[in-house]
Write an enzyme that holds these catalytic residues in place. Structure first.
Site, short mmCIF file in Angstrom:
data_model
loop_
_atom_site.label_atom_id
_atom_site.label_comp_id
_atom_site.label_asym_id
_atom_site.label_seq_id
_atom_site.Cartn_x
_atom_site.Cartn_y
_atom_site.Cartn_z
N LYS A 116 0.82 -1.01 -0.10
CA LYS A 116 0.03 -0.01 0.06
C LYS A 116 0.90 1.20 0.13
O LYS A 116 0.47 2.30 -0.73
CB LYS A 116 -0.89 0.04 1.26
CG LYS A 116 -2.09 -1.06 0.91
CD LYS A 116 -3.31 -0.79 1.73
CE LYS A 116 -4.52 -1.65 1.78
NZ LYS A 116 -5.40 -1.38 3.02
N LYS A 199 -3.52 -11.68 -7.06
CA LYS A 199 -4.59 -11.98 -6.20
C LYS A 199 -5.63 -10.95 -6.91
O LYS A 199 -5.47 -10.14 -7.21
CB LYS A 199 -4.35 -11.50 -4.74
CG LYS A 199 -5.08 -11.38 -3.94
CD LYS A 199 -5.15 -10.79 -2.43
CE LYS A 199 -5.31 -9.46 -2.57
NZ LYS A 199 -5.31 -8.77 -1.23
N LYS A 202 -10.06 -5.41 -5.50
CA LYS A 202 -10.89 -4.19 -6.10
C LYS A 202 -9.84 -3.12 -6.37
O LYS A 202 -10.35 -2.10 -6.97
CB LYS A 202 -11.75 -4.00 -4.78
CG LYS A 202 -11.03 -3.50 -3.50
CD LYS A 202 -12.12 -3.61 -2.61
CE LYS A 202 -11.79 -3.69 -1.01
NZ LYS A 202 -12.53 -4.04 -0.04
P1 TYM Z 1 -10.57 -6.71 3.39
O1 TYM Z 1 -11.62 -5.85 3.39
O2 TYM Z 1 -9.50 -6.27 2.21
O3 TYM Z 1 -10.89 -8.11 2.58
C1 TYM Z 1 -11.78 -8.83 3.26
C2 TYM Z 1 -11.76 -10.22 3.43
O4 TYM Z 1 -11.78 -10.76 1.89
C3 TYM Z 1 -10.47 -11.51 1.84
N1 TYM Z 1 -10.05 -11.69 0.54
C4 TYM Z 1 -9.83 -12.42 -0.50
N2 TYM Z 1 -9.94 -13.68 -0.26
C5 TYM Z 1 -9.62 -14.66 -1.29
N3 TYM Z 1 -9.39 -14.18 -2.54
C6 TYM Z 1 -9.05 -13.04 -2.57
N4 TYM Z 1 -8.69 -12.45 -3.60
C7 TYM Z 1 -9.32 -11.85 -1.60
N5 TYM Z 1 -9.06 -10.59 -1.65
C8 TYM Z 1 -9.58 -10.49 -0.11
C9 TYM Z 1 -9.49 -10.90 2.94
O5 TYM Z 1 -8.55 -11.98 3.17
C10 TYM Z 1 -10.51 -10.58 4.25
O6 TYM Z 1 -10.70 -11.80 4.80
N6 TYM Z 1 -7.52 -6.45 7.20
C11 TYM Z 1 -8.92 -6.82 6.58
C12 TYM Z 1 -10.14 -6.08 7.38
C13 TYM Z 1 -10.20 -6.34 8.82
C14 TYM Z 1 -10.17 -7.77 9.38
C15 TYM Z 1 -10.06 -7.34 10.97
C16 TYM Z 1 -10.39 -8.84 9.25
C17 TYM Z 1 -10.04 -5.50 9.82
N7 TYM Z 1 -10.24 -5.84 11.30
C18 TYM Z 1 -10.32 -8.31 12.02
C19 TYM Z 1 -10.24 -9.86 10.22
C20 TYM Z 1 -10.14 -9.63 11.50
C21 TYM Z 1 -8.88 -6.82 5.25
O7 TYM Z 1 -8.07 -6.20 4.54
O8 TYM Z 1 -10.03 -6.95 4.54
#
Ligand code: TYM
Length: 336
Positions: A116, A199, A202
């Protein structure tokens, strides 16, 4: 099983724009399935979202949309705690305490921070670096034993475990040390349709690389038709040599429930073109009822408001208990 005997589970998704089918397959799809077995706590992580620049009105809209999407994907607010992260102050409060045991070295080594920082070189802020400490606070406040996430969050979970262990060693047993609940199959890491070595994300500049939960049928099918594959002709699961086709099989499996061998048998002898359209149709057909339910919920702002209020109250109560314990352990004088 009585609720008190069930283990707790926490996860969250950022309201930072469109939600992709990668988010759905790797994380959100599993949230509803876990509701009976665990005490589930799910949040819309708006505090995390502002680590990259957000337009205020857009963030508000995305937060509400994600709330509606969670419910449309089967999270039942009567079974699970569902809330908006910024509505519960303990998340920031615990982050401050955990910051005092987190090291800049370990935070600057996080892959997501490095990625990032490169992508938002004009806005490398402290929040971006502190992101995993806030995430650790989210999880540890609810004494979560399990955290369902995609494979990309593994490193952040390791850090969460390290911080929990470090705190427990220094101040005495306080936090449950959580385990990741990461899919064993390739659904844990859904790949880009435009470049199956990356991966699905978005934030990809190429919109053909990802399918969002809001894409209409024509868009979904168009994106799948263009999906990058290989030059042989057999539809076979082999992520190493056939990453594009394997990714499509994974997506097909996730949306139809058919196993990978079943899908391979179904398309044996058929061309890639036909296969891609079939995957696109399966995805679009599965998304349609979710989209309709989400639209229905978004039209009922009063209901969403009630869900958020009740969820915040429940989360407030649980998180206060942990935070009070932490404050006592570190030596803060009781305020009440
Ligand atoms: P975020 O919003 O980026 O993504 C949400 C969830 O989607 C999963 N993910 C994927 N899984 C499979 N293939 C992909 N290409 C893919 N892209 C994203 C992510 O692994 C995630 O589970 N940091 C977290 C949000 C968060 C969180 C937390 C998660 C904040 N606090 C506490 C767990 C526990 C995140 O970046 O989500």
């Amino acid at each position: 099983m009585a609720d008190t005997e069930k283990k707790s589970l926490f996860s969250a998704v950022q309201p930072s724009g469109a939600v992709t089918i990668g988010n759905y397959i790797g994380a959100i799809r599993n949230f509803a399935k876990l509701q009976d077995e665990f005490n589930c706590i799910y949040a819309v992580a708006d505090l995390h979202a502002i680590t990259v620049r957000q337009e205020a009105a857009v963030l508000r809209r995305n937060t509400l949309e994600l709330m509606a999407l969670f419910i449309a994907c089967g999270i039942d607010p009567a079974k699970s705690v569902l809330f908006v992260q910024s509505h519960v102050p303990a998340h920031c409060e615990l982050t401050w305490v955990l910051n005092t045991i987190a090291y800049p070295g370990e935070l600057s080594r996080m892959t997501q921070f490095k990625d990032k920082s490169a992508r938002h070189a004009d806005n490398v802020n402290m929040g971006l670096m502190d992101y995993p400490v806030l995430m650790a606070s989210d999880i540890l406040l609810y004494q979560a034993a399990l955290v369902p996430v995609g494979a990309d969050q593994k490193q952040h979970l390791e850090l969460t475990r390290d911080l929990a262990i470090r705190f427990n060693n220094r101040y005495g047993q306080t936090f449950t040390v959580p385990d990741g609940y990461i899919l064993k199959d390739s659904g844990a890491r859904v790949m880009s349709l435009a470049d199956p070595s990356k991966k699905m994300s978005k934030s990809d500049e190429n919109p053909n690389g990802f399918v969002t939960m809001g894409d209409d049928k024509d868009t979904v099918i168009r994106k799948f038709k263009r999906a990058v594959t290989d030059s042989d002709a057999d539809i076979r699961y082999d992520p190493e040599h056939k990453p594009g086709i394997s990714n499509l099989l994974t997506i097909y499996h996730a949306f139809t429930g058919k196993s990978i061998p079943e899908a391979e048998a179904e398309f044996a002898g058929k061309g890639y073109g036909e296969f891609k359209i079939a995957v696109g149709e399966a995805v679009a057909d599965a998304l349609a009822p979710i989209q309709a339910e989400k639209a229905r919920l978004l039209a009922d702002k009063a209901y969403l408001g009630e869900v958020m209020k009740k969820g915040a109250e429940q989360a407030f109560r649980i998180s206060r208990k942990t935070l009070s314990k932490v404050y006592r352990k570190v030596g803060f004088l009781a305020g009440e």
